[in-house]
Design a protein around this motif. Structure first.
Motif, PDB file in Angstrom:
ATOM      1  N   ALA A  25       0.829  -1.203   0.000  1.00 40.59           N
ATOM      2  CA  ALA A  25       0.000   0.000   0.000  1.00 40.59           C
ATOM      3  C   ALA A  25       0.866   1.257   0.000  1.00 40.59           C
ATOM      4  CB  ALA A  25      -0.925  -0.011   1.220  1.00 40.59           C
ATOM      5  N   TYR A  26       1.945   1.235   0.789  1.00 41.26           N
ATOM      6  CA  TYR A  26       2.858   2.386   0.825  1.00 41.26           C
ATOM      7  C   TYR A  26       3.526   2.599  -0.529  1.00 41.26           C
ATOM      8  CZ  TYR A  26       6.801   5.330   2.179  1.00 41.26           C
ATOM      9  OH  TYR A  26       7.703   6.346   2.270  1.00 41.26           O
ATOM     10  N   LEU A  27       3.884   1.518  -1.183  1.00 43.13           N
ATOM     11  CA  LEU A  27       4.506   1.600  -2.501  1.00 43.13           C
ATOM     12  C   LEU A  27       3.561   2.279  -3.489  1.00 43.13           C
ATOM     13  CD1 LEU A  27       7.165   0.580  -3.862  1.00 43.13           C
ATOM     14  CD2 LEU A  27       5.879  -1.412  -4.605  1.00 43.13           C
ATOM     15  N   ARG A  28       2.282   1.918  -3.432  1.00 45.64           N
ATOM     16  CA  ARG A  28       1.302   2.482  -4.353  1.00 45.64           C
ATOM     17  C   ARG A  28       1.002   3.938  -4.005  1.00 45.64           C
ATOM     18  NH1 ARG A  28      -2.156  -0.767  -3.220  1.00 45.64           N
ATOM     19  NH2 ARG A  28      -3.603   0.387  -1.911  1.00 45.64           N
ATOM     20  N   LEU A  29       0.810   4.228  -2.718  1.00 50.08           N
ATOM     21  CA  LEU A  29       0.436   5.573  -2.311  1.00 50.08           C
ATOM     22  C   LEU A  29       1.556   6.587  -2.499  1.00 50.08           C
ATOM     23  CD1 LEU A  29      -1.514   4.622   0.927  1.00 50.08           C
ATOM     24  CD2 LEU A  29      -2.501   5.635  -1.138  1.00 50.08           C
ATOM     25  N   SER A  30       2.800   6.123  -2.494  1.00 46.54           N
ATOM     26  CA  SER A  30       3.940   7.025  -2.699  1.00 46.54           C
ATOM     27  C   SER A  30       4.380   7.062  -4.156  1.00 46.54           C
ATOM     28  CB  SER A  30       5.117   6.600  -1.810  1.00 46.54           C
ATOM     29  OG  SER A  30       5.518   5.266  -2.102  1.00 46.54           O
ATOM     30  N   ASP A  31       3.562   6.490  -5.051  1.00 49.26           N
ATOM     31  CA  ASP A  31       3.825   6.498  -6.497  1.00 49.26           C
ATOM     32  C   ASP A  31       5.195   5.915  -6.837  1.00 49.26           C
ATOM     33  OD1 ASP A  31       1.387   7.555  -7.343  1.00 49.26           O
ATOM     34  OD2 ASP A  31       2.038   9.610  -6.962  1.00 49.26           O
ATOM     35  N   ALA A  32       5.553   4.829  -6.156  1.00 48.60           N
ATOM     36  CA  ALA A  32       6.846   4.196  -6.412  1.00 48.60           C
ATOM     37  C   ALA A  32       6.686   2.827  -7.054  1.00 48.60           C
ATOM     38  CB  ALA A  32       7.623   4.058  -5.100  1.00 48.60           C
ATOM     39  N   GLY A  33       5.489   2.501  -7.505  1.00 50.94           N
ATOM     40  CA  GLY A  33       5.227   1.162  -8.026  1.00 50.94           C
ATOM     41  C   GLY A  33       5.996   0.797  -9.276  1.00 50.94           C
ATOM     42  N   LEU A  34       6.345   1.789 -10.085  1.00 46.15           N
ATOM     43  CA  LEU A  34       7.082   1.526 -11.327  1.00 46.15           C
ATOM     44  C   LEU A  34       8.524   2.008 -11.248  1.00 46.15           C
ATOM     45  CD1 LEU A  34       4.368   2.465 -13.994  1.00 46.15           C
ATOM     46  CD2 LEU A  34       4.981   0.195 -13.151  1.00 46.15           C
ATOM     47  N   SER A  35       9.032   2.205 -10.036  1.00 44.55           N
ATOM     48  CA  SER A  35      10.405   2.694  -9.884  1.00 44.55           C
ATOM     49  C   SER A  35      11.420   1.695 -10.409  1.00 44.55           C
ATOM     50  CB  SER A  35      10.691   3.007  -8.413  1.00 44.55           C
ATOM     51  OG  SER A  35       9.839   4.020  -7.943  1.00 44.55           O
ATOM     52  N   CYS A  36      11.120   0.410 -10.266  1.00 44.88           N
ATOM     53  CA  CYS A  36      11.978  -0.655 -10.808  1.00 44.88           C
ATOM     54  C   CYS A  36      11.150  -1.419 -11.842  1.00 44.88           C
ATOM     55  CB  CYS A  36      12.453  -1.583  -9.696  1.00 44.88           C
ATOM     56  SG  CYS A  36      13.513  -0.778  -8.462  1.00 44.88           S
ATOM     57  N   LEU A 296      -6.683  12.635   2.043  1.00 39.09           N
ATOM     58  CA  LEU A 296      -5.816  11.463   1.885  1.00 39.09           C
ATOM     59  C   LEU A 296      -4.403  11.658   2.458  1.00 39.09           C
ATOM     60  CD1 LEU A 296      -6.678   8.790   0.491  1.00 39.09           C
ATOM     61  CD2 LEU A 296      -5.235   9.434  -1.425  1.00 39.09           C
ATOM     62  N   PRO A 297      -4.279  11.987   3.739  1.00 36.15           N
ATOM     63  CA  PRO A 297      -2.926  12.031   4.325  1.00 36.15           C
ATOM     64  C   PRO A 297      -2.326  10.629   4.362  1.00 36.15           C
ATOM     65  CG  PRO A 297      -4.602  12.228   6.031  1.00 36.15           C
ATOM     66  CD  PRO A 297      -5.327  12.283   4.723  1.00 36.15           C
ATOM     67  N   LEU A 298      -1.036  10.532   4.120  1.00 36.03           N
ATOM     68  CA  LEU A 298      -0.389   9.229   3.963  1.00 36.03           C
ATOM     69  C   LEU A 298      -0.570   8.306   5.173  1.00 36.03           C
ATOM     70  CD1 LEU A 298       1.286   7.393   2.177  1.00 36.03           C
ATOM     71  CD2 LEU A 298       3.362   8.462   3.099  1.00 36.03           C
ATOM     72  N   PRO A 299      -0.377   8.771   6.419  1.00 30.81           N
ATOM     73  CA  PRO A 299      -0.554   7.843   7.554  1.00 30.81           C
ATOM     74  C   PRO A 299      -1.970   7.267   7.623  1.00 30.81           C
ATOM     75  CG  PRO A 299       0.615   9.816   8.256  1.00 30.81           C
ATOM     76  CD  PRO A 299       0.105  10.092   6.874  1.00 30.81           C
ATOM     77  N   VAL A 300      -2.972   8.104   7.373  1.00 28.83           N
ATOM     78  CA  VAL A 300      -4.355   7.626   7.425  1.00 28.83           C
ATOM     79  C   VAL A 300      -4.639   6.696   6.254  1.00 28.83           C
ATOM     80  CG1 VAL A 300      -6.787   8.328   7.462  1.00 28.83           C
ATOM     81  CG2 VAL A 300      -5.066   9.733   8.605  1.00 28.83           C
ATOM     82  N   ALA A 301      -4.107   7.062   5.081  1.00 30.82           N
ATOM     83  CA  ALA A 301      -4.306   6.224   3.899  1.00 30.82           C
ATOM     84  C   ALA A 301      -3.673   4.856   4.081  1.00 30.82           C
ATOM     85  CB  ALA A 301      -3.713   6.916   2.667  1.00 30.82           C
ATOM     86  N   LEU A 302      -2.546   4.782   4.788  1.00 25.95           N
ATOM     87  CA  LEU A 302      -1.901   3.499   5.061  1.00 25.95           C
ATOM     88  C   LEU A 302      -2.666   2.703   6.113  1.00 25.95           C
ATOM     89  CD1 LEU A 302       1.950   4.209   5.164  1.00 25.95           C
ATOM     90  CD2 LEU A 302       0.726   2.715   3.593  1.00 25.95           C
ATOM     91  N   ALA A 303      -3.232   3.411   7.085  1.00 29.20           N
ATOM     92  CA  ALA A 303      -3.971   2.731   8.142  1.00 29.20           C
ATOM     93  C   ALA A 303      -5.254   2.092   7.610  1.00 29.20           C
ATOM     94  CB  ALA A 303      -4.305   3.713   9.261  1.00 29.20           C
ATOM     95  N   HIS A 304      -5.801   2.627   6.523  1.00 29.02           N
ATOM     96  CA  HIS A 304      -7.072   2.122   5.999  1.00 29.02           C
ATOM     97  C   HIS A 304      -6.963   0.674   5.496  1.00 29.02           C
ATOM     98  CE1 HIS A 304     -11.184   2.666   4.934  1.00 29.02           C
ATOM     99  NE2 HIS A 304     -10.994   2.567   3.644  1.00 29.02           N
ATOM    100  N   PRO A 305      -6.002   0.333   4.625  1.00 32.00           N
ATOM    101  CA  PRO A 305      -5.861  -1.084   4.257  1.00 32.00           C
ATOM    102  C   PRO A 305      -5.432  -1.956   5.426  1.00 32.00           C
ATOM    103  CG  PRO A 305      -4.073   0.208   3.311  1.00 32.00           C
ATOM    104  CD  PRO A 305      -5.080   1.181   3.844  1.00 32.00           C
TER     105      PRO A 305
END
Length: 336
Positions: A25-36, A296-305
């Motif tokens: 979820a953190y990978l997706r929310l921080s837009d890092a899914g296609l970094s590699c 959509l603050p990141l800590p709350v967005a991560l806590a949701h999943p």
């Protein structure tokens, strides 16, 4: 001793599965899914390369995002090894057949999870691939938790049987309903539609909207270069968001009734399971509302999943209690 070791390993693997879900979820929310963009390495390297190494490829690359992507892959690899160890341990145990089938299924789902992860890269974050990836991860976690609960119960001596309750069908329906809601939530996030309706309880200051479901299918069925940032228009994003809201309302009502039914039982263990389910359910709804109202603050967005995963585990636990009440008292001879 052997039983305790196996139970501890089961709990550890379930914990790693939960950690992997949060990292994904953190990978997706921080837009890092296609970094590699390659697999299993990162630009053909085991460790994420520096920015200068990638500069010639013309790709937009940040080292910190490369580490996020690879850290998730390292945890996924560790998890796969641990699941294999569980299967081997169950095969070698005297009564391992009790768990072997479920653990083989967990291993199969783990291999499918790897394939879905590769599909996410190949399809450039296609929402359907991302959604199925999260749902499959939740199914693996639920399966491991079920095995853990069963293994912990075996060998225990109870002074009396749990009172039999007719809640198994209710808990199965709850599990299916929550899985569908998880799929809708992941689909909303992967389409970047979480803030399509930034107000509550209305959406864009309106109570009613025309749902453009055919348009969503049409848009996502066409080949796109990349789905990063979303490809749906405003009306379609509102449709996705509202479907998630409607699903959340239905799920909340059903699970709320289920928790009340459990809390009305005479046995304290059922009342405790129902109360826990109610508390997690209320917290999860509050997290969903906070994501919208706080943008959509990141800590709350991560806590949701994370809350969704805990909610799933509560339902599995309630089903475990209802199922256990059907069987005879566990005795010492049932130990491994």
């Amino acid at each position: 001793m052997r039983q305790n070791w196996f139970i501890a390993l089961l709990f550890t693997v379930a914990l790693v599965a939960f950690l992997s879900i949060i990292m994904g979820a953190y990978l997706r929310l921080s837009d890092a899914g296609l970094s590699c963009p390659d697999f299993p390495g990162c630009y053909c390297q085991i460790l994420p390369p520096d920015k200068e190494t990638v500069a010639g490829s013309g790709a937009s690359y940040e080292v910190v995002n490369g580490w996020k992507a690879m850290a998730h892959r390292y945890v996924a690899a560790l998890f796969t090894i641990l699941v294999v160890a569980l299967v081997v341990a169950a095969e070698r145990m005297r009564s391992g057949a009790r768990y072997a089938t479920q653990l083989r299924l967990a291993l199969l789902l783990t291999l499918i999870q790897g394939g879905l992860g590769y599909a996410i890269l190949r399809l450039q974050l296609h929402p359907l691939a991302v959604s199925l990836h999260l749902l499959n991860a939740m199914l693996i976690l639920a399966l491991l938790w079920s095995v853990f609960l069963n293994a912990r119960a075996v060998g225990a001596i109870y002074s009396e049987r749990l009172p039999e309750i007719n809640m198994r069908p209710w808990s199965v329906i709850a599990f299916v309903l929550l899985c569908l809601q998880l799929l809708l939530g992941a689909f909303t996030s992967s389409n970047y539609a979480s803030l399509a309706c930034p107000d509550l309880p209305t959406c864009q200051q309106q109570w009613l909207h025309d749902l453009d479901i055919p348009g969503i299918y049409r848009e996502l069925s066409q080949a796109q270069g990349s789905y990063k940032g979303g490809v749906l228009n405003t009306s379609q994003n509102i449709t996705v968001h509202l479907l998630h809201r409607y699903g959340a309302a239905i799920t909340f009502l059903y699970l709320g009734v289920l928790s009340l039914l459990a809390m009305r039982k005479k046995a304290a263990v059922y009342r405790g399971a129902g109360l826990l389910l109610a508390i997690v359910l209320i917290l999860q709804m509050q997290l969903g509302a906070a994501n919208i109202l706080l943008l959509l603050p990141l800590p709350v967005a991560l806590a949701h999943p994370g809350g969704a995963a805990v909610l799933l585990l509560c339902i599995v636990y309630l089903h475990h209690l209802a199922r256990r009440s059907k069987f005879s008292i566990y005795t010492a001879r049932d130990k491994l």
